[in-house]
Design a protein around this motif. Structure first.
Motif, PDB file in Angstrom:
ATOM      1  N   TYR A  32       0.857  -1.189   0.000  1.00  0.00           N
ATOM      2  CA  TYR A  32       0.000   0.000   0.000  1.00  0.00           C
ATOM      3  C   TYR A  32       0.882   1.224   0.000  1.00  0.00           C
ATOM      4  CZ  TYR A  32      -4.302   2.587   1.132  1.00  0.00           C
ATOM      5  OH  TYR A  32      -5.391   3.415   1.092  1.00  0.00           O
ATOM      6  N   ALA A  33       0.527   2.171  -0.812  1.00  0.00           N
ATOM      7  CA  ALA A  33       1.260   3.436  -0.845  1.00  0.00           C
ATOM      8  C   ALA A  33       0.300   4.561  -0.490  1.00  0.00           C
ATOM      9  CB  ALA A  33       1.856   3.671  -2.228  1.00  0.00           C
ATOM     10  N   MET A  34       0.793   5.532   0.220  1.00  0.00           N
ATOM     11  CA  MET A  34      -0.038   6.675   0.599  1.00  0.00           C
ATOM     12  C   MET A  34       0.620   7.958   0.165  1.00  0.00           C
ATOM     13  SD  MET A  34      -1.469   5.502   4.322  1.00  0.00           S
ATOM     14  CE  MET A  34      -2.643   6.849   4.419  1.00  0.00           C
ATOM     15  N   GLY A  35      -0.209   8.897  -0.185  1.00  0.00           N
ATOM     16  CA  GLY A  35       0.328  10.169  -0.632  1.00  0.00           C
ATOM     17  C   GLY A  35      -0.505  11.330  -0.135  1.00  0.00           C
ATOM     18  N   TRP A  36       0.082  12.485  -0.199  1.00  0.00           N
ATOM     19  CA  TRP A  36      -0.622  13.737   0.084  1.00  0.00           C
ATOM     20  C   TRP A  36      -0.662  14.555  -1.206  1.00  0.00           C
ATOM     21  CZ3 TRP A  36      -3.165  14.962   4.490  1.00  0.00           C
ATOM     22  CH2 TRP A  36      -2.878  14.235   5.641  1.00  0.00           C
ATOM     23  N   PHE A  37      -1.847  15.013  -1.518  1.00  0.00           N
ATOM     24  CA  PHE A  37      -2.045  15.908  -2.640  1.00  0.00           C
ATOM     25  C   PHE A  37      -2.619  17.209  -2.088  1.00  0.00           C
ATOM     26  CE2 PHE A  37      -1.550  13.144  -6.409  1.00  0.00           C
ATOM     27  CZ  PHE A  37      -1.457  11.918  -5.786  1.00  0.00           C
ATOM     28  N   ARG A  38      -2.561  18.262  -2.873  1.00  0.00           N
ATOM     29  CA  ARG A  38      -3.171  19.511  -2.462  1.00  0.00           C
ATOM     30  C   ARG A  38      -3.803  20.207  -3.657  1.00  0.00           C
ATOM     31  NH1 ARG A  38       2.309  23.010  -0.926  1.00  0.00           N
ATOM     32  NH2 ARG A  38       3.056  23.303  -3.075  1.00  0.00           N
ATOM     33  N   GLN A  39      -4.808  21.011  -3.346  1.00  0.00           N
ATOM     34  CA  GLN A  39      -5.501  21.755  -4.385  1.00  0.00           C
ATOM     35  C   GLN A  39      -5.787  23.163  -3.900  1.00  0.00           C
ATOM     36  OE1 GLN A  39      -9.019  19.848  -5.929  1.00  0.00           O
ATOM     37  NE2 GLN A  39      -8.911  21.031  -7.810  1.00  0.00           N
ATOM     38  N   ALA A  40      -5.179  24.116  -4.567  1.00  0.00           N
ATOM     39  CA  ALA A  40      -5.397  25.524  -4.259  1.00  0.00           C
ATOM     40  C   ALA A  40      -6.567  26.037  -5.091  1.00  0.00           C
ATOM     41  CB  ALA A  40      -4.142  26.327  -4.550  1.00  0.00           C
ATOM     42  N   PRO A  41      -7.206  27.103  -4.658  1.00  0.00           N
ATOM     43  CA  PRO A  41      -8.345  27.657  -5.417  1.00  0.00           C
ATOM     44  C   PRO A  41      -7.955  27.972  -6.858  1.00  0.00           C
ATOM     45  CG  PRO A  41      -8.221  28.658  -3.264  1.00  0.00           C
ATOM     46  CD  PRO A  41      -6.978  27.832  -3.409  1.00  0.00           C
ATOM     47  N   GLY A  42      -8.746  27.472  -7.794  1.00  0.00           N
ATOM     48  CA  GLY A  42      -8.502  27.751  -9.197  1.00  0.00           C
ATOM     49  C   GLY A  42      -7.386  26.954  -9.829  1.00  0.00           C
ATOM     50  N   GLU A  44      -5.293  22.980 -10.317  1.00  0.00           N
ATOM     51  CA  GLU A  44      -5.487  21.537 -10.329  1.00  0.00           C
ATOM     52  C   GLU A  44      -4.866  20.906  -9.080  1.00  0.00           C
ATOM     53  OE1 GLU A  44      -5.556  20.762 -15.172  1.00  0.00           O
ATOM     54  OE2 GLU A  44      -3.938  19.950 -13.941  1.00  0.00           O
ATOM     55  N   ARG A  45      -5.396  19.756  -8.726  1.00  0.00           N
ATOM     56  CA  ARG A  45      -4.839  19.016  -7.611  1.00  0.00           C
ATOM     57  C   ARG A  45      -3.450  18.525  -8.002  1.00  0.00           C
ATOM     58  NH1 ARG A  45      -8.765  14.915  -4.487  1.00  0.00           N
ATOM     59  NH2 ARG A  45      -9.999  16.827  -4.738  1.00  0.00           N
ATOM     60  N   GLU A  46      -2.507  18.632  -7.070  1.00  0.00           N
ATOM     61  CA  GLU A  46      -1.131  18.255  -7.378  1.00  0.00           C
ATOM     62  C   GLU A  46      -0.537  17.366  -6.298  1.00  0.00           C
ATOM     63  OE1 GLU A  46       1.359  21.719  -7.538  1.00  0.00           O
ATOM     64  OE2 GLU A  46       1.034  22.244  -5.431  1.00  0.00           O
ATOM     65  N   PHE A  47       0.393  16.539  -6.705  1.00  0.00           N
ATOM     66  CA  PHE A  47       1.102  15.648  -5.801  1.00  0.00           C
ATOM     67  C   PHE A  47       2.054  16.451  -4.922  1.00  0.00           C
ATOM     68  CE2 PHE A  47       3.125  11.809  -4.400  1.00  0.00           C
ATOM     69  CZ  PHE A  47       4.479  12.101  -4.313  1.00  0.00           C
ATOM     70  N   VAL A  48       2.090  16.107  -3.654  1.00  0.00           N
ATOM     71  CA  VAL A  48       2.985  16.761  -2.709  1.00  0.00           C
ATOM     72  C   VAL A  48       4.075  15.801  -2.225  1.00  0.00           C
ATOM     73  CG1 VAL A  48       3.163  17.941  -0.485  1.00  0.00           C
ATOM     74  CG2 VAL A  48       1.155  18.316  -1.947  1.00  0.00           C
ATOM     75  N   VAL A  49       3.651  14.665  -1.709  1.00  0.00           N
ATOM     76  CA  VAL A  49       4.601  13.711  -1.144  1.00  0.00           C
ATOM     77  C   VAL A  49       3.917  12.365  -0.995  1.00  0.00           C
ATOM     78  CG1 VAL A  49       3.976  14.345   1.217  1.00  0.00           C
ATOM     79  CG2 VAL A  49       6.198  13.300   0.785  1.00  0.00           C
ATOM     80  N   GLY A  50       4.708  11.290  -1.029  1.00  0.00           N
ATOM     81  CA  GLY A  50       4.131   9.968  -0.849  1.00  0.00           C
ATOM     82  C   GLY A  50       5.095   9.042  -0.140  1.00  0.00           C
ATOM     83  N   ILE A  51       4.540   7.950   0.390  1.00  0.00           N
ATOM     84  CA  ILE A  51       5.347   6.976   1.109  1.00  0.00           C
ATOM     85  C   ILE A  51       4.827   5.570   0.837  1.00  0.00           C
ATOM     86  CG2 ILE A  51       3.937   7.157   3.218  1.00  0.00           C
ATOM     87  CD1 ILE A  51       6.570   6.811   4.808  1.00  0.00           C
ATOM     88  N   SER A  52       5.747   4.650   0.693  1.00  0.00           N
ATOM     89  CA  SER A  52       5.375   3.244   0.565  1.00  0.00           C
ATOM     90  C   SER A  52       5.231   2.663   1.967  1.00  0.00           C
ATOM     91  CB  SER A  52       6.465   2.481  -0.188  1.00  0.00           C
ATOM     92  OG  SER A  52       6.271   1.084  -0.073  1.00  0.00           O
ATOM     93  N   TRP A  53       4.054   2.084   2.231  1.00  0.00           N
ATOM     94  CA  TRP A  53       3.831   1.558   3.568  1.00  0.00           C
ATOM     95  C   TRP A  53       4.766   0.400   3.879  1.00  0.00           C
ATOM     96  CZ3 TRP A  53       0.684   4.115   6.835  1.00  0.00           C
ATOM     97  CH2 TRP A  53       0.537   3.560   8.096  1.00  0.00           C
ATOM     98  N   SER A  54       5.057  -0.427   2.884  1.00  0.00           N
ATOM     99  CA  SER A  54       5.861  -1.627   3.123  1.00  0.00           C
ATOM    100  C   SER A  54       7.350  -1.333   3.215  1.00  0.00           C
ATOM    101  CB  SER A  54       5.600  -2.653   2.022  1.00  0.00           C
ATOM    102  OG  SER A  54       5.846  -2.082   0.747  1.00  0.00           O
ATOM    103  N   THR A  55       7.857  -0.426   2.388  1.00  0.00           N
ATOM    104  CA  THR A  55       9.301  -0.187   2.366  1.00  0.00           C
ATOM    105  C   THR A  55       9.713   1.106   3.067  1.00  0.00           C
ATOM    106  OG1 THR A  55       9.298   1.042   0.293  1.00  0.00           O
ATOM    107  CG2 THR A  55       9.420  -1.357   0.144  1.00  0.00           C
ATOM    108  N   GLY A  56       8.779   2.018   3.204  1.00  0.00           N
ATOM    109  CA  GLY A  56       9.106   3.306   3.812  1.00  0.00           C
ATOM    110  C   GLY A  56       9.750   4.283   2.853  1.00  0.00           C
ATOM    111  N   SER A  57       9.899   3.896   1.598  1.00  0.00           N
ATOM    112  CA  SER A  57      10.492   4.820   0.639  1.00  0.00           C
ATOM    113  C   SER A  57       9.567   6.007   0.414  1.00  0.00           C
ATOM    114  CB  SER A  57      10.796   4.107  -0.679  1.00  0.00           C
ATOM    115  OG  SER A  57       9.605   3.631  -1.259  1.00  0.00           O
TER     116      SER A  57
END
Length: 125
Positions: A32-42, A44-57
């Motif tokens: 499972y991988a988890m990430g944080w995205f963000r969306q400012a007014p006006g 598009e939603r953009e990738f911020v950071v992510g982590i692999s649950w199994s490896t921690g990368s």
């Protein structure tokens, strides 16, 4: 079905810090991988950071490298996003996202099937 619940947003002055949390529950796969995205007014939603649950990368967007840190707490099934040296341009709704069955961190929104409700982060100048 996986549920993701974010918390920790708020209002902070430029240069300040906030920590976001994303608690996951439900049917959880080891890959499972988890990430944080963000969306400012006006914008598009953009990738911020992510982590692999199994490896921690981890993987960071260039705009937050050196300021944001993602880490996980296995016992609490929670991912945290520590945000330091915040800038007004960091103002956005931040979303936690999850990707089952694959441990790799990717930046494409469409590859994440689980989403939280979002939490507002506002940085004043």
């Amino acid at each position: 079905q996986v549920q993701l619940v974010e918390s920790g947003g708020g209002l902070v002055q430029a240069g300040g810090s906030l920590r976001l949390s994303c608690a996951r529950s439900g049917r959880i796969f080891s890959s499972y991988a988890m990430g944080w995205f963000r969306q400012a007014p006006g914008k598009e939603r953009e990738f911020v950071v992510g982590i692999s649950w199994s490896t921690g990368s981890t993987r960071y967007a260039d705009s937050v490298k050196g300021r944001f840190t993602i880490y996980r707490d296995n016992a609490k099934n929670t991912v945290y996003l520590q945000m330091n040296s915040l800038k007004p341009e960091d103002t956005a709704v931040y979303y936690c996202a999850g990707r089952s069955g694959a441990g790799a961190v990717v930046t494409t929104i469409a590859q994440y099937g689980d989403w939280g409700q979002g939490t507002q982060v506002t940085v004043s100048s």
